[in-house]
Structure formats: structure tokens, C-alpha cells
Write a protein that holds these residues in place. Structure first.
Motif, PDB file in Angstrom:
ATOM      1  N   LEU A   1       0.834  -1.204   0.000  1.00 22.46           N
ATOM      2  CA  LEU A   1       0.000   0.000   0.000  1.00 22.46           C
ATOM      3  C   LEU A   1       0.867   1.252   0.000  1.00 22.46           C
ATOM      4  O   LEU A   1       1.812   1.359   0.786  1.00 22.46           O
ATOM      5  CB  LEU A   1      -0.910   0.024   1.231  1.00 22.46           C
ATOM      6  CG  LEU A   1      -2.014  -1.022   1.287  1.00 22.46           C
ATOM      7  CD1 LEU A   1      -2.796  -0.887   2.590  1.00 22.46           C
ATOM      8  CD2 LEU A   1      -2.950  -0.874   0.095  1.00 22.46           C
ATOM      9  N   GLY A   2       0.544   2.198  -0.872  1.00 23.26           N
ATOM     10  CA  GLY A   2       1.064   3.544  -0.787  1.00 23.26           C
ATOM     11  C   GLY A   2      -0.064   4.427  -0.280  1.00 23.26           C
ATOM     12  O   GLY A   2      -1.192   4.332  -0.777  1.00 23.26           O
ATOM     13  N   PHE A   3       0.213   5.261   0.701  1.00 22.67           N
ATOM     14  CA  PHE A   3      -0.871   6.077   1.252  1.00 22.67           C
ATOM     15  C   PHE A   3      -0.328   7.379   1.816  1.00 22.67           C
ATOM     16  O   PHE A   3       0.888   7.539   2.011  1.00 22.67           O
ATOM     17  CB  PHE A   3      -1.650   5.302   2.324  1.00 22.67           C
ATOM     18  CG  PHE A   3      -0.872   4.830   3.516  1.00 22.67           C
ATOM     19  CD1 PHE A   3      -0.848   5.551   4.698  1.00 22.67           C
ATOM     20  CD2 PHE A   3      -0.162   3.630   3.468  1.00 22.67           C
ATOM     21  CE1 PHE A   3      -0.135   5.110   5.798  1.00 22.67           C
ATOM     22  CE2 PHE A   3       0.551   3.168   4.570  1.00 22.67           C
ATOM     23  CZ  PHE A   3       0.562   3.911   5.746  1.00 22.67           C
ATOM     24  N   THR A   4      -1.219   8.322   2.031  1.00 26.46           N
ATOM     25  CA  THR A   4      -0.849   9.615   2.595  1.00 26.46           C
ATOM     26  C   THR A   4      -1.602   9.807   3.900  1.00 26.46           C
ATOM     27  O   THR A   4      -2.751   9.393   4.041  1.00 26.46           O
ATOM     28  CB  THR A   4      -1.174  10.778   1.642  1.00 26.46           C
ATOM     29  OG1 THR A   4      -2.580  11.062   1.660  1.00 26.46           O
ATOM     30  CG2 THR A   4      -0.748  10.458   0.216  1.00 26.46           C
ATOM     31  N   ALA A   5      -0.932  10.460   4.848  1.00 27.16           N
ATOM     32  CA  ALA A   5      -1.527  10.694   6.169  1.00 27.16           C
ATOM     33  C   ALA A   5      -1.053  12.040   6.697  1.00 27.16           C
ATOM     34  O   ALA A   5      -0.013  12.570   6.275  1.00 27.16           O
ATOM     35  CB  ALA A   5      -1.147   9.572   7.138  1.00 27.16           C
ATOM     36  N   ALA A   6      -1.815  12.581   7.633  1.00 28.35           N
ATOM     37  CA  ALA A   6      -1.475  13.864   8.245  1.00 28.35           C
ATOM     38  C   ALA A   6      -0.039  13.841   8.761  1.00 28.35           C
ATOM     39  O   ALA A   6       0.487  12.791   9.152  1.00 28.35           O
ATOM     40  CB  ALA A   6      -2.452  14.169   9.376  1.00 28.35           C
ATOM     41  N   SER A   7       0.598  14.996   8.775  1.00 32.55           N
ATOM     42  CA  SER A   7       2.033  15.072   9.070  1.00 32.55           C
ATOM     43  C   SER A   7       2.394  14.494  10.428  1.00 32.55           C
ATOM     44  O   SER A   7       3.495  13.961  10.603  1.00 32.55           O
ATOM     45  CB  SER A   7       2.511  16.522   8.979  1.00 32.55           C
ATOM     46  OG  SER A   7       1.798  17.340   9.894  1.00 32.55           O
ATOM     47  N   GLY A   8       1.505  14.569  11.402  1.00 36.57           N
ATOM     48  CA  GLY A   8       1.819  14.046  12.729  1.00 36.57           C
ATOM     49  C   GLY A   8       1.450  12.597  12.940  1.00 36.57           C
ATOM     50  O   GLY A   8       1.722  12.028  14.000  1.00 36.57           O
ATOM     51  N   TRP A   9       0.873  11.967  11.905  1.00 28.33           N
ATOM     52  CA  TRP A   9       0.424  10.573  12.040  1.00 28.33           C
ATOM     53  C   TRP A   9       1.627   9.633  12.037  1.00 28.33           C
ATOM     54  O   TRP A   9       2.625   9.879  11.350  1.00 28.33           O
ATOM     55  CB  TRP A   9      -0.496  10.226  10.872  1.00 28.33           C
ATOM     56  CG  TRP A   9      -1.107   8.855  10.927  1.00 28.33           C
ATOM     57  CD1 TRP A   9      -2.275   8.492  11.521  1.00 28.33           C
ATOM     58  CD2 TRP A   9      -0.579   7.643  10.329  1.00 28.33           C
ATOM     59  NE1 TRP A   9      -2.522   7.146  11.343  1.00 28.33           N
ATOM     60  CE2 TRP A   9      -1.493   6.612  10.618  1.00 28.33           C
ATOM     61  CE3 TRP A   9       0.567   7.354   9.597  1.00 28.33           C
ATOM     62  CZ2 TRP A   9      -1.298   5.291  10.193  1.00 28.33           C
ATOM     63  CZ3 TRP A   9       0.777   6.051   9.179  1.00 28.33           C
ATOM     64  CH2 TRP A   9      -0.142   5.027   9.461  1.00 28.33           C
ATOM     65  N   THR A  10       1.526   8.545  12.782  1.00 26.05           N
ATOM     66  CA  THR A  10       2.564   7.521  12.746  1.00 26.05           C
ATOM     67  C   THR A  10       1.934   6.165  13.007  1.00 26.05           C
ATOM     68  O   THR A  10       0.745   6.062  13.351  1.00 26.05           O
ATOM     69  CB  THR A  10       3.670   7.812  13.780  1.00 26.05           C
ATOM     70  OG1 THR A  10       4.779   6.926  13.552  1.00 26.05           O
ATOM     71  CG2 THR A  10       3.155   7.640  15.195  1.00 26.05           C
ATOM     72  N   ILE A  11       2.712   5.118  12.821  1.00 24.37           N
ATOM     73  CA  ILE A  11       2.234   3.759  13.057  1.00 24.37           C
ATOM     74  C   ILE A  11       3.262   3.046  13.915  1.00 24.37           C
ATOM     75  O   ILE A  11       4.466   3.120  13.659  1.00 24.37           O
ATOM     76  CB  ILE A  11       1.977   3.020  11.718  1.00 24.37           C
ATOM     77  CG1 ILE A  11       1.272   1.695  11.951  1.00 24.37           C
ATOM     78  CG2 ILE A  11       3.258   2.855  10.910  1.00 24.37           C
ATOM     79  CD1 ILE A  11       0.692   1.100  10.666  1.00 24.37           C
ATOM     80  N   GLY A  12       2.785   2.384  14.963  1.00 23.74           N
ATOM     81  CA  GLY A  12       3.694   1.864  15.968  1.00 23.74           C
ATOM     82  C   GLY A  12       4.320   0.525  15.664  1.00 23.74           C
ATOM     83  O   GLY A  12       5.338   0.157  16.265  1.00 23.74           O
ATOM     84  N   ASP A  13       3.745  -0.247  14.722  1.00 24.74           N
ATOM     85  CA  ASP A  13       4.224  -1.614  14.529  1.00 24.74           C
ATOM     86  C   ASP A  13       5.263  -1.752  13.429  1.00 24.74           C
ATOM     87  O   ASP A  13       5.702  -2.863  13.105  1.00 24.74           O
ATOM     88  CB  ASP A  13       3.044  -2.551  14.263  1.00 24.74           C
ATOM     89  CG  ASP A  13       2.288  -2.207  12.990  1.00 24.74           C
ATOM     90  OD1 ASP A  13       2.725  -1.290  12.267  1.00 24.74           O
ATOM     91  OD2 ASP A  13       1.254  -2.854  12.724  1.00 24.74           O
ATOM     92  N   GLY A  14       5.661  -0.655  12.801  1.00 22.25           N
ATOM     93  CA  GLY A  14       6.685  -0.713  11.759  1.00 22.25           C
ATOM     94  C   GLY A  14       6.243  -1.314  10.455  1.00 22.25           C
ATOM     95  O   GLY A  14       7.078  -1.625   9.597  1.00 22.25           O
ATOM     96  N   SER A  15       4.934  -1.474  10.260  1.00 20.92           N
ATOM     97  CA  SER A  15       4.450  -2.100   9.022  1.00 20.92           C
ATOM     98  C   SER A  15       4.470  -1.156   7.830  1.00 20.92           C
ATOM     99  O   SER A  15       4.217  -1.584   6.697  1.00 20.92           O
ATOM    100  CB  SER A  15       3.025  -2.621   9.224  1.00 20.92           C
ATOM    101  OG  SER A  15       2.150  -1.573   9.606  1.00 20.92           O
ATOM    102  N   ALA A  16       4.755   0.122   8.056  1.00 21.65           N
ATOM    103  CA  ALA A  16       4.831   1.094   6.969  1.00 21.65           C
ATOM    104  C   ALA A  16       5.946   2.087   7.261  1.00 21.65           C
ATOM    105  O   ALA A  16       6.335   2.295   8.419  1.00 21.65           O
ATOM    106  CB  ALA A  16       3.505   1.817   6.788  1.00 21.65           C
ATOM    107  N   THR A  17       6.447   2.725   6.196  1.00 21.41           N
ATOM    108  CA  THR A  17       7.600   3.612   6.276  1.00 21.41           C
ATOM    109  C   THR A  17       7.274   4.944   5.606  1.00 21.41           C
ATOM    110  O   THR A  17       6.749   4.949   4.483  1.00 21.41           O
ATOM    111  CB  THR A  17       8.808   2.980   5.541  1.00 21.41           C
ATOM    112  OG1 THR A  17       9.069   1.685   6.089  1.00 21.41           O
ATOM    113  CG2 THR A  17      10.041   3.854   5.661  1.00 21.41           C
TER     114      THR A  17
END
Length: 333
Positions: free
Chosen positions: A273-289
Motif C-alpha cells: 500500500l502507498g498512502f498519505t496521512a497527516a504530518s503528525g500521524w505515525t504507526i507503531g508496529d513498523g508495518s509502513a515507512t
């Protein structure tokens, strides 16, 4: 073996599939139509076709046509954040080979188990070897949809998984594979990634329910080509940092760093998946970069500050002679 015996033996006899289909149908496989039922949300639908010799090499086993065909189709559901439900199959074959059909149907139902979706119906006929899949997925009954046209200026660009394995595999198919090769295990990893896509289904469901994630697309034709669709649909420019792109590690055992990066950016068939998210968004499990940013613009993609074409011109001078350069897969052209 006639058409109906073929369907009965290879596509109707799978008990697990019948049970899975019964959960979502009022009329199941074997009638003139399948009737979906018990749905609580909206229905997402997508169709893909796999042509032997065009989308898979002519040397590909039957299993690859099944697993890649279903995987590439379900990947579209994942990009929309839909939960896979089922699919139909239209299979065209030049002749009946029971050995080929067993390999195809066994791989098909393994993939269906992996993606938790049921074969709901279809058709078989004689002609050039082709498999077309129509997939169905369920979305929440109300609320926003995760689409290509909602990226916002200031969004960070993210990608799931690691890229380039399938593109690197395609370049290996004219080479004999031997367990005595020093890069044997790495080559197997690339070929496995090509043959059996590992889809980020759970991540897609998570992104669909997160209001800070604004747009998404599956990486099928290549990272640059697919992000260009988001840029154009959302009327933003996308700036990527090539050093941030996650490259499949096995590529570095076989190719130079520049060629490995080429496959990650434009090889295609990754089904991440390629996706866009708000600048402060993050993901804790390392499944995306995070790999870049969306800015005000005209629907263009830049790599390391350069338009894609200029960046490729600079890259080409560092690649071995004969390595084809492409910004992504095209069906025509």
C-alpha cells in the motif's frame, strides 16, 4: 471431461470454500447467479485479468496464474480498506489438462484461504490462456471512503512492506536456479514474492478507519507510477526521498544498490500500500515507512528534488548496460 465435470471436480468440491461462501450468500455457486446476502455495509467490487505470457511468463506454472491473479485482484480491495468476501473466476484455456487444472485449483483455494474469501461462481471456456477475477469486499455502511483523490498538502507519503522483490524476480526468469548458487536463497525469496503476493489486509482495514489517513492506492504497476495516480487525482505534487524507500533485502544479494532501488521504485507487482496521512500521524508496529511529502502542485512526482524523468536519466549512468528503465508497468505503450 466436459465443462460441467471440470467445474464440479476442480471448483465446486472444496468443502472449506463451500462453508465460507455459505456465510455470505443466499444462493451459492452452481446456479445461474450467486446471490449475496447478510451484508451489513457497502460493497466494493474490482476486476483484474491475467493473460498468460503478458502478465506472467510463459514458463509460469498453473499455480502462479491462480495465486497472482487472485492476489492482484484482492489487492484493490485492500487499497480501499475493504474486507475481502468473495470472487468470481472466468478461466479460458486452450485445452483441458487435468494436471494443470489441479495445480491451478489447489493454488487458487490456498490463496482464497489466505485472503479469507470464497469462490462464488464463474465460467470456463476454450481459448488463449487467461484468468479474470472479479472480487467483492465489504466496507462500513457509512462514513468516508479511502480513495486516491483525497491527499492533502502537508501529508506524509507512506508505503507498507518492502518493495522491489517481484520486479527483481522477473529479471531472473531466464537464469537457471541451482541450490549451489551463492544467492540461491535470495533468488527463491524474490520468486516467492512474485508468485504469491502477501497482502497487507489488516493494515488496509486499519487505515480505512483512521481519519488521519487521507488517500491510498495499491502498488501494482510500480511505486512511482501508482503514486502518480494519487498526485494527479488529488492535485498535489509528491516529493520522495529515494534513501527512505524500503527495498527488499534479498535484492542486494543479487543486484547493485542502484539496480535494487530501480526495482523498488518501478518494478511493480509488489501489492503493498502507498498512502498519505497527516504530518503528525505515525504507526507503531513498523508495518509502513514514511518516504516523502505531498505539497501544493500540479499532479507530479519528484525523486530527490528532481522530476522523475531527470532522476532516471541520472540513474541510468550508474546501471549495468542493458538494464531496462521504466517508470512503471503499462498495459499499452
Amino acid at each position: 471431461m466436459n465443462e460441467f465435470e471440470l467445474i464440479e471436480q476442480y471448483f465446486l468440491s472444496n468443502k472449506t470454500n463451500r462453508q465460507r461462501a455459505a456465510r455470505i450468500t443466499a444462493v451459492g455457486n452452481g446456479d445461474d447467479c450467486t446471490v449475496l446476502a447478510h451484508l451489513e455495509g457497502r460493497l466494493a467490487i474490482s476486476t483484474d485479468t491475467v493473460v498468460h505470457g503478458r502478465h506472467v511468463p510463459t514458463s509460469s506454472p498453473a499455480a502462479w496464474l491462480a495465486s497472482r491473479g487472485l492476489g492482484s485482484s484482492v489487492s484493490d480491495l485492500v487499497a480501499m480498506g475493504a474486507r475481502p468476501l468473495g470472487f468470481t473466476l472466468a478461466l479460458t484455456m486452450p485445452h483441458v489438462s487435468q494436471g494443470w487444472l489441479k495445480g491451478f485449483s489447489d493454488a487458487l483455494f490456498r490463496a482464497a484461504d489466505l485472503y479469507d474469501c470464497a469462490l462464488l461462481g464463474g465460467d470456463v471456456t476454450r481459448g488463449p490462456l487467461t484468468a479474470s477475477f472479479t472480487v467483492f469486499g465489504e466496507l462500513p455502511a457509512a462514513g468516508r471512503l479511502l480513495t486516491r483523490d483525497s491527499a492533502q498538502c502537508g501529508d506524509r507519503i507512506w508505503v507498507s512492506g518492502a518493495l522491489g522483490a517481484a520486479g527483481g524476480a522477473l529479471a531472473l526468469f531466464d537464469r537457471k536456479l541451482s541450490p549451489h548458487d551463492s544467492d540461491y536463497r535470495s533468488r527463491l525469496q524474490l520468486i516467492s514474492a512474485y508468485a504469491s503476493p502477501n497482502l497487507p489486509i489488516d493494515l488496509g482495514l486499519q487505515l480505512q478507519s483512521d481519519a488521519q489517513v487521507h488517500s491510498a492506492i495499491d502498488i501494482s504497476d510500480g511505486l512511482l507510477a501508482d503514486l502518480a495516480h494519487i498526485a494527479k487525482a488529488s492535485r498535489v505534487d509528491i516529493h520522495l526521498d529515494s534513501k527512505a524507500v524500503p527495498v527488499a533485502p534479498a535484492l542486494f544479494d543479487i543486484y547493485s544498490p542502484d539496480q535494487a532501488l530501480l526495482y523498488a521504485l518501478s518494478g511493480g507487482d509488489d501489492y503493498q500500500l502507498g498512502f498519505t496521512a497527516a504530518s503528525g500521524w505515525t504507526i507503531g508496529d513498523g508495518s509502513a515507512t514514511p518516504i516523502g511529502e505531498a505539497v501544493d502542485g500540479q499532479g507530479r512526482v519528484f525523486v530527490d528534488g528532481r522530476p522523475v524523468g531527470e532522476w532516471f536519466d541520472a540513474l541510468s549512468s550508474r546501471l549495468p548496460a542493458g538494464v531496462p528503465l521504466s517508470e512503471g508497468y503499462q498495459h499499452f505503450g
